[in-house]
Design an enzyme around this catalytic site. Structure first.
Site, PDB file in Angstrom:
ATOM      1  N   LEU A   9       0.738  -1.135  -0.050  1.00  0.00           N
ATOM      2  CA  LEU A   9       0.130   0.063   0.048  1.00  0.00           C
ATOM      3  C   LEU A   9       0.715   1.337  -0.058  1.00  0.00           C
ATOM      4  CD1 LEU A   9      -2.822  -1.029   2.510  1.00  0.00           C
ATOM      5  CD2 LEU A   9      -3.048  -1.102   0.239  1.00  0.00           C
ATOM      6  N   GLY A  10       1.919   1.094   0.580  1.00  0.00           N
ATOM      7  CA  GLY A  10       2.978   2.271   0.584  1.00  0.00           C
ATOM      8  C   GLY A  10       4.003   2.079   1.554  1.00  0.00           C
ATOM      9  N   GLY A  21       9.231   1.429   7.387  1.00  0.00           N
ATOM     10  CA  GLY A  21       8.926   0.247   6.844  1.00  0.00           C
ATOM     11  C   GLY A  21       7.954   0.127   5.785  1.00  0.00           C
ATOM     12  N   THR A  22       7.502  -0.929   5.350  1.00  0.00           N
ATOM     13  CA  THR A  22       6.566  -1.210   4.201  1.00  0.00           C
ATOM     14  C   THR A  22       5.131  -1.576   4.731  1.00  0.00           C
ATOM     15  OG1 THR A  22       8.223  -1.664   2.840  1.00  0.00           O
ATOM     16  CG2 THR A  22       5.965  -2.010   2.132  1.00  0.00           C
ATOM     17  N   VAL A  23       4.195  -1.055   4.299  1.00  0.00           N
ATOM     18  CA  VAL A  23       2.643  -1.229   4.609  1.00  0.00           C
ATOM     19  C   VAL A  23       2.089  -2.198   3.643  1.00  0.00           C
ATOM     20  CG1 VAL A  23       0.385  -0.358   5.148  1.00  0.00           C
ATOM     21  CG2 VAL A  23       2.292   0.841   5.951  1.00  0.00           C
ATOM     22  N   LYS A  77       1.920  -3.767   8.676  1.00  0.00           N
ATOM     23  CA  LYS A  77       3.105  -2.797   8.596  1.00  0.00           C
ATOM     24  C   LYS A  77       4.392  -3.601   8.910  1.00  0.00           C
ATOM     25  CE  LYS A  77       5.503   1.329  10.078  1.00  0.00           C
ATOM     26  NZ  LYS A  77       5.762   2.172  11.313  1.00  0.00           N
ATOM     27  N   ASP A 119       6.229  11.843  14.068  1.00  0.00           N
ATOM     28  CA  ASP A 119       6.523  11.929  12.703  1.00  0.00           C
ATOM     29  C   ASP A 119       5.037  12.364  12.029  1.00  0.00           C
ATOM     30  OD1 ASP A 119       7.672  11.869  10.333  1.00  0.00           O
ATOM     31  OD2 ASP A 119       7.195   9.479  10.062  1.00  0.00           O
TER      32      ASP A 119
END
Length: 626
Positions: free
Chosen positions: A310-311, A316-318, A332, A428
């Site tokens: 997803l992004g 990290g990566t989702v 995630k 963040d």
């Protein structure tokens, strides 16, 4: 009349006697026609004694008139003496057979008797001859054989002598199995050729006769050389295939065992046991949060397929996943981080599991069987705020939606800062981490950089982490993280909502211009209208936008002590949304809130600044005209 059987002279065996009361000349009594007993009236019987080499039969008149028949003399006239004697099988001479014999005997004494007898005459009777060899008197016919059960064998080879009636001195000879013939003569027992029997003994082979037995040999098949080579090749191929399959299976099992041990190792390393205990101790947390296995998440993401991404970001990566209960989730997968941050992970999970706010992405659970834990969030389908502001969205956000998104985001951050016993600093905050549902409800996400802090502390020294363009300058230079760091980042988001300009953009004077400094300079130079999004003006929101712009300016102050708290920001945005105050009073309130904040002194004295009380807010609100 009496019948007497006697042995020959010189024998010691007693002579059996059979006496009958039948008297021919005096009474003329005959046994009744139906008599089958042979009980002494006209008929008697006796058993021949064993051991007699010969025997004789005498018929004697009770009046002492004798007649002898021993195989040499002639019988006397039937007018003087009549009768019959015979040897018969004991088992046969019973019942109806006795009557038949009497009919044959007495049927000759006149027609009246014969007329009463309808049975046919008996001219033959069965006789059983029982005989054996005596090992003492017949030594010329038997030979000692220690291998035999009885200890004897007969004259012929391949024979054996079996005991009769359990007596050791009585034997009878037989040929051994597989032989036939006369065992009482030399070479009398000959081998039987089983292969010549009517029923062929070897159905699936060739019969080979052997002494006393036979053997079935497998039929030989004639195989050509090419066929033999083919058969060998096919057999070898299958053998190699099975060997490879077996090796692959064993290797797979070893891999699975190693993977299982590794997952257990990571689970303990990531404080899985402690997290399990914390979740099970709180029913509310247990209902919302669970610990997933790596196998479940691999199945949900098709083994983290690239098409499910997803992004991604710095943490990290989702991936998009579908759980077994058909819930769609966002998973995630964090990047490799230092062990120190992994040790703090369990605290972050517990905090997020305890946070139940409608504008914070829900944490469904986590997986601790990997080197870096995996987080499972609710899936937000409408993308990030950054896409709707700066992307190619066909439907730009209206000013009303932007104001509501800002308010919902402020509420979520304020909750994280002050509504829990342990404050959480997101660290963040940015448009990419604010997700929107189908109804454009905001959801704060990505707590990978978040840090928790005790309620009686106002800051924490930590490695600088965040996104360029949103990063608090004071935090960047001092490495001291406070709640005001999130306030600064939120101020950048307000500027983006007002201008639809990215946090870092290219201008005529510079390629990497900061939106924060650019925005503040326009506000202070009273040139806000130059950067305000034209859509807001068209929708008639310019007046409210100026109040929000003053709020953004306060949030973007270089000094953290001059920035408002998120609770104060939330209050101002609520007033703007509800249009409860006019422009001058809103601007005054923003400036007053920033001025009343006490500077950070590193002690509890700054708590009044961090924890903005409802009482203070009520007093200040009462001074502002409504």
């Amino acid at each position: 009349m009496a019948m007497v059987m006697t042995g020959l002279p010189g024998t010691s065996a007693p002579a059996p006697r059979c006496v009958t009361g039948f008297q021919i000349q005096v009474t003329h009594h005959y046994p009744p026609p139906g008599d089958t007993s042979c009980s002494g009236v006209g008929c008697c019987r006796t058993t021949i004694s064993q051991g007699l080499p010969a025997y004789g039969v005498q018929l004697k008149d009770l009046n002492q008139t004798e007649a002898a028949y021993a195989g040499k003399g002639k019988p006397i006239s039937s007018r003087l003496l009549s009768g019959a004697a015979f040897i018969v099988d004991r088992e046969w001479f019973t019942g109806i057979n006795v009557g038949a014999m009497q009919n044959s005997t007495f049927g000759d004494f006149g027609s009246p008797y014969r007329s009463r007898r309808s049975s046919p005459k008996v001219t033959r009777v069965p006789t059983v001859l029982e005989w054996w060899l005596d090992v003492k008197s017949d030594r010329d016919l038997v030979v000692l054989d220690p291998h035999s059960v009885s200890g004897w064998r007969c004259m012929s080879l391949n024979s054996f002598a079996a005991n009769i009636g359990g007596a050791v001195n009585k034997v009878r000879c037989n040929c051994s199995d597989g032989y036939e013939g006369n065992p009482y003569i030399i070479h009398g027992c000959q081998d039987i050729d089983e292969c010549q029997l009517p029923v062929y003994p070897c159905v699936h082979g060739t019969c080979i006769n052997m002494p006393g037995t036979y053997r079935c040999a497998t039929k030989k098949r004639i195989i050509s050389l090419p066929g033999l080579i083919t058969a060998i090749a096919v057999t070898a191929g299958f053998g190699l295939l099975f060997s490879l399959m077996g090796a692959a299976k064993i290797t797979n099992k070893l891999k699975q065992r190693r993977a299982k041990k590794l997952r257990q190792k990571f689970f303990k390393k990531n404080h899985g046991l402690l997290l399990q205990q914390l979740i099970s101790s709180n029913n509310d947390i247990a209902e919302r949060t669970r610990i997933f296995s790596l196998e479940e998440l691999e199945q949900a993401t098709n083994k983290f397929d690239h098409n499910r991404i997803l992004g991604g970001g710095g943490h990290g990566t989702v991936y998009k996943g579908i759980l077994s209960d058909q819930r769609i989730v966002a998973i995630k997968k964090a990047k490799i981080i230092v062990q120190r941050e992994i040790d703090q992970f369990i605290n972050e999970v517990v905090i997020l599991s305890q946070t139940n706010h409608r504008n914070v992405v829900k944490l469904f659970g986590c997986c601790l069987e990997t080197e870096v834990p995996l987080l499972v969030y609710e899936f937000i389908s409408n993308g990030a705020l950054s896409f709707h502001l700066h992307g190619q969205s066909e439907n730009p956000l209206s000013w009303k939606d932007r104001l509501r998104i800002a308010l919902e985001t402020a509420r979520a951050i304020a909750c994280l800062h002050s509504a829990a016993s342990i404050s959480v600093y997101h660290r963040d905050i940015k448009c990419a981490n604010i997700l929107l549902t189908d109804t454009l409800t905001s959801k704060v996400s990505d707590f990978g950089a978040s840090r928790s802090i005790a309620i009686d502390e106002t800051g924490i020294l930590t490695a600088v982490q965040g996104t360029y363009g949103y990063l608090d300058p004071e935090y960047y230079y001092t490495s001291r993280l406070t709640e005001k760091s999130d306030v600064y980042s939120f101020g950048v988001i307000l500027a983006e909502l007002l201008t639809r300009v990215t946090p870092v953009f290219s201008s005529h004077s510079s390629e990497g211009t900061s939106l924060a400094s650019h925005f503040v300079s326009h506000i202070r130079d009273n040139r806000f209208s130059d950067i305000l999004d034209a859509q807001i003006v068209e929708e008639g929101g310019a007046e409210d936008a100026e109040v929000v712009a003053r709020l953004a300016e306060a949030c973007l102050s270089l000094k953290g002590e001059e920035r408002p708290t998120m609770r104060q920001v939330e209050t101002v945005l609520e007033d703007v949304q509800n249009s409860r105050v006019n422009l001058s009073s809103q601007i005054t309130r923003v400036n007053r809130n920033a001025t009343n904040d006490q500077p950070y002194k590193g002690s509890k004295g700054g708590e009044e600044t961090r924890l903005y009380s409802l009482e203070k807010e009520f007093i200040e609100s009462s001074e502002i005209p409504r």
